[in-house]
Write a protein that holds these residues in place. Structure first.
Motif, short mmCIF file in Angstrom:
data_model
loop_
_atom_site.label_atom_id
_atom_site.label_comp_id
_atom_site.label_asym_id
_atom_site.label_seq_id
_atom_site.Cartn_x
_atom_site.Cartn_y
_atom_site.Cartn_z
N VAL A 1 23.68 -22.26 44.97
CA VAL A 1 24.06 -23.31 45.93
C VAL A 1 25.50 -23.05 46.34
N PRO A 2 25.93 -23.54 47.50
CA PRO A 2 27.32 -23.32 47.94
C PRO A 2 28.32 -23.91 46.96
N VAL A 3 29.47 -23.26 46.87
CA VAL A 3 30.60 -23.78 46.10
C VAL A 3 31.60 -24.39 47.07
N GLU A 4 32.05 -25.59 46.76
CA GLU A 4 33.07 -26.24 47.58
C GLU A 4 34.29 -26.51 46.71
N ILE A 5 35.44 -26.08 47.19
CA ILE A 5 36.68 -26.34 46.46
C ILE A 5 37.72 -26.93 47.40
N ILE A 6 38.69 -27.63 46.84
CA ILE A 6 39.88 -28.05 47.57
C ILE A 6 41.02 -27.14 47.14
N GLU A 7 41.68 -26.54 48.12
CA GLU A 7 42.78 -25.62 47.86
C GLU A 7 44.07 -26.27 48.35
N ILE A 8 45.05 -26.38 47.47
CA ILE A 8 46.36 -26.90 47.83
C ILE A 8 47.36 -25.75 47.78
N GLN A 9 47.92 -25.41 48.92
CA GLN A 9 48.91 -24.34 49.01
C GLN A 9 50.31 -24.94 49.03
N SER A 10 51.25 -24.25 48.39
CA SER A 10 52.64 -24.69 48.44
C SER A 10 53.53 -23.47 48.49
N GLY A 11 54.56 -23.56 49.32
CA GLY A 11 55.47 -22.44 49.47
C GLY A 11 56.18 -22.49 50.81
N PRO A 12 57.12 -21.58 51.03
CA PRO A 12 57.91 -21.61 52.27
C PRO A 12 57.17 -21.04 53.48
N TYR A 13 56.09 -20.25 53.25
CA TYR A 13 55.35 -19.64 54.36
C TYR A 13 53.87 -19.70 54.01
N LEU A 14 53.06 -20.33 54.88
CA LEU A 14 51.66 -20.62 54.55
C LEU A 14 50.67 -20.10 55.58
N GLU A 15 51.08 -19.14 56.40
CA GLU A 15 50.18 -18.64 57.43
C GLU A 15 49.16 -17.66 56.83
N GLU A 16 48.09 -17.44 57.60
CA GLU A 16 46.97 -16.61 57.12
C GLU A 16 47.32 -15.13 57.00
N ASP A 17 48.43 -14.70 57.58
CA ASP A 17 48.75 -13.27 57.47
C ASP A 17 49.52 -12.93 56.20
N ASP A 18 49.76 -13.92 55.32
CA ASP A 18 50.35 -13.62 54.01
C ASP A 18 49.24 -13.32 53.01
#
Length: 480
Positions: free
Chosen positions: A444-461
């Protein structure tokens, strides 16, 4: 162009579906990462799926290829896999968008390896054509003409002085609803479009073509030699190499408008390129007040308007002759008569560096999807869904740490050399700079909540070390 040999009509047919493009005139529904050809607009199937199904009436799925770009290739394959598995296995990815002529050459590399003189049909993935049977008849006629050495296009009898389409000038009759082409007119102004319509000798240019592969390549060599040289060198290096340096040119401008043996088959089918919200209003099912409504909409005393809501309630009162489009993160409002100005809105957003042009709050990936729930300075919160048996790349981030909480399903999490299984309401910390991976070993699908923290949070990191989807060569890619 050279003349055709006897028996050419029996040549194998190949279809090339062009599924690139961003569909900016249907913003905010259509975005760079989810353009209009990948959307279901007024039906259950997406435009890509309906195009592939229609093409399969006149071309073998085993001889049908799709050209898209690298950002969309996994979604294109996923949409075609359950519909036409053979076509899903023949999806080609451009390293970056370079207009229609390079995309066609990318597909021809596969085709001429099988048959250098194949009959090839080129079809955009974002057109609406309701009468598939009549379309298939037109393809048969076009294939006959292509086998005789004609480059064939399809003319749509114009219904109005449309300024958003190019026009074809009809010449002498070739028989069976087909004509020689005298010339082309690019998207005209209103006054010119009215004159073309009144003449009775001009048709809308559908953007679909049929030709013989070797003759088309001769034309490319003659008129766009830089592109032909790049294509010819494919035996020495992959076509993807040097793609950034090749000319950005359309097939119309680069080749078609410079040929002297062009035929047009008059379309016996309804056609629309769904290029604007006005087109969706015109083709939609209207209620008693002349409104087209999709989604959760409350319209009181409204008339002649298009209302579209995705993800929230849209309420309107006393609105007349307007387009109102609401997604979870953006709203568009304009008169029906100003629908073409959406591209100006998109241009203004791009100049401001807005992310609203690129993606929705929910972004589909080959392993599932993620939804941005909230973000601000130094933090971002996502809901991530991983499909059964899927896994993200083994990766690390230079600038952010993450905290994952499992909402449902069973997640296999790797952090450094350690692997752990997490279930509902269990969590794990991902330190900045650590290698990590999220997998779904369950059914079955897995669902998670992701909390990111830091000075740069864009997808290219993102730095990838291992990836089942072949993306490890890309550092700074746009997806997880």
């Amino acid at each position: 162009m050279t003349s055709t040999e006897p028996g050419m009509a029996a040549r194998a047919r190949y279809a090339l579906i062009l599924a690139g493009g961003s569909g900016t005139r249907l913003w905010p529904l259509s975005r760079t990462l989810l353009p209009k050809q990948l959307l279901a607009l007024g039906g259950e199937e997406t435009l890509l799926q309906t195009t592939a199904r229609r093409v399969s009436r006149a071309f073998s799925p085993a001889r049908t290829l799709v050209v898209t770009n690298e950002e969309h290739v996994f979604e294109v394959r996923a949409q075609l896999r359950g519909l036409l598995p053979e076509v899903a296995g023949s999806v080609l990815a451009e390293p970056l968008g370079k207009n229609t002529l390079p995309a066609i050459l990318l597909g021809l590399d596969r085709i001429v390896a099988d048959d250098p003189q194949a009959i090839v049909g080129v079809f955009p993935a974002d057109h609406r054509i309701d009468d598939a049977a009549a379309w298939a008849v037109a393809m048969d006629r076009a294939a006959e003409l292509a086998a005789q050495g004609w480059f064939v296009t399809f003319g749509i009898p114009p219904q109005a002085p449309e300024t958003g389409y190019g026009y074809i000038h009809r010449g002498e009759v070739l028989g069976q609803g087909s004509y020689a082409v005298l010339g082309f007119t690019e998207k005209p102004d209103r006054e010119t479009a009215e004159k073309l319509l009144a003449s009775g000798r001009y048709y809308w240019n559908s953007g679909m073509f049929v030709f013989r592969a070797d003759m088309f390549l001769e034309a490319v060599a003659a008129h766009v030699p830089a592109l032909y040289d790049w294509w010819q060198a494919r035996g020495e290096r992959p076509l993807a190499e040097g793609y950034g340096g090749i000319p950005d040119v359309s097939v119309d401008y680069g080749v078609v408008e410079k040929l002297d043996r062009i035929a047009m088959v008059e379309a016996g089918f309804d056609w629309d390129d769904l290029g604007s919200w006005e087109a969706l209003y015109r083709l939609g099912s209207r209620d008693a007040s002349g409104c087209v409504i999709q989604g959760d909409v409350l319209a009181l005393d409204c008339s002649g308007s298009l209302f579209f809501s995705q993800g929230s309630t849209l309420a309107a009162a006393g609105v007349k002759d307007m387009i109102v489009i609401q997604t979870r993160d953006a709203t568009l409002v304009c008169p029906v008569t100003e629908a073409q100005r959406v591209k100006d809105v998109v241009g203004a957003l791009k100049s401001q560096g807005s992310k609203l042009v690129e993606a929705h709050v929910t972004v589909r990936r080959p392993w599932g999807s993620y939804t941005v729930l909230d973000e601000g300075p130094g933090y971002k919160i996502k809901r991530i869904e991983v499909l059964p048996g899927a896994r993200l790349s083994l990766q690390m981030h230079h600038h952010r740490a993450e905290h994952w909480v499992v909402v449902s399903g069973t997640a296999l999490v790797q952090v450094g050399e350690k692997e752990i299984l997490l279930t509902d309401n269990q969590s794990v910390d991902i330190p900045k700079g650590s290698q990590h991976r999220l997998s779904n070993p369950g059914k079955v699908p897995v669902e998670i909540i992701e909390i990111q923290s830091g000075p740069y949070l864009e997808e290219d990191d993102i730095v990838r070390f291992d990836d089942v989807y072949g993306r490890t060569a890309k550092t700074g890619a746009k997806s997880q």
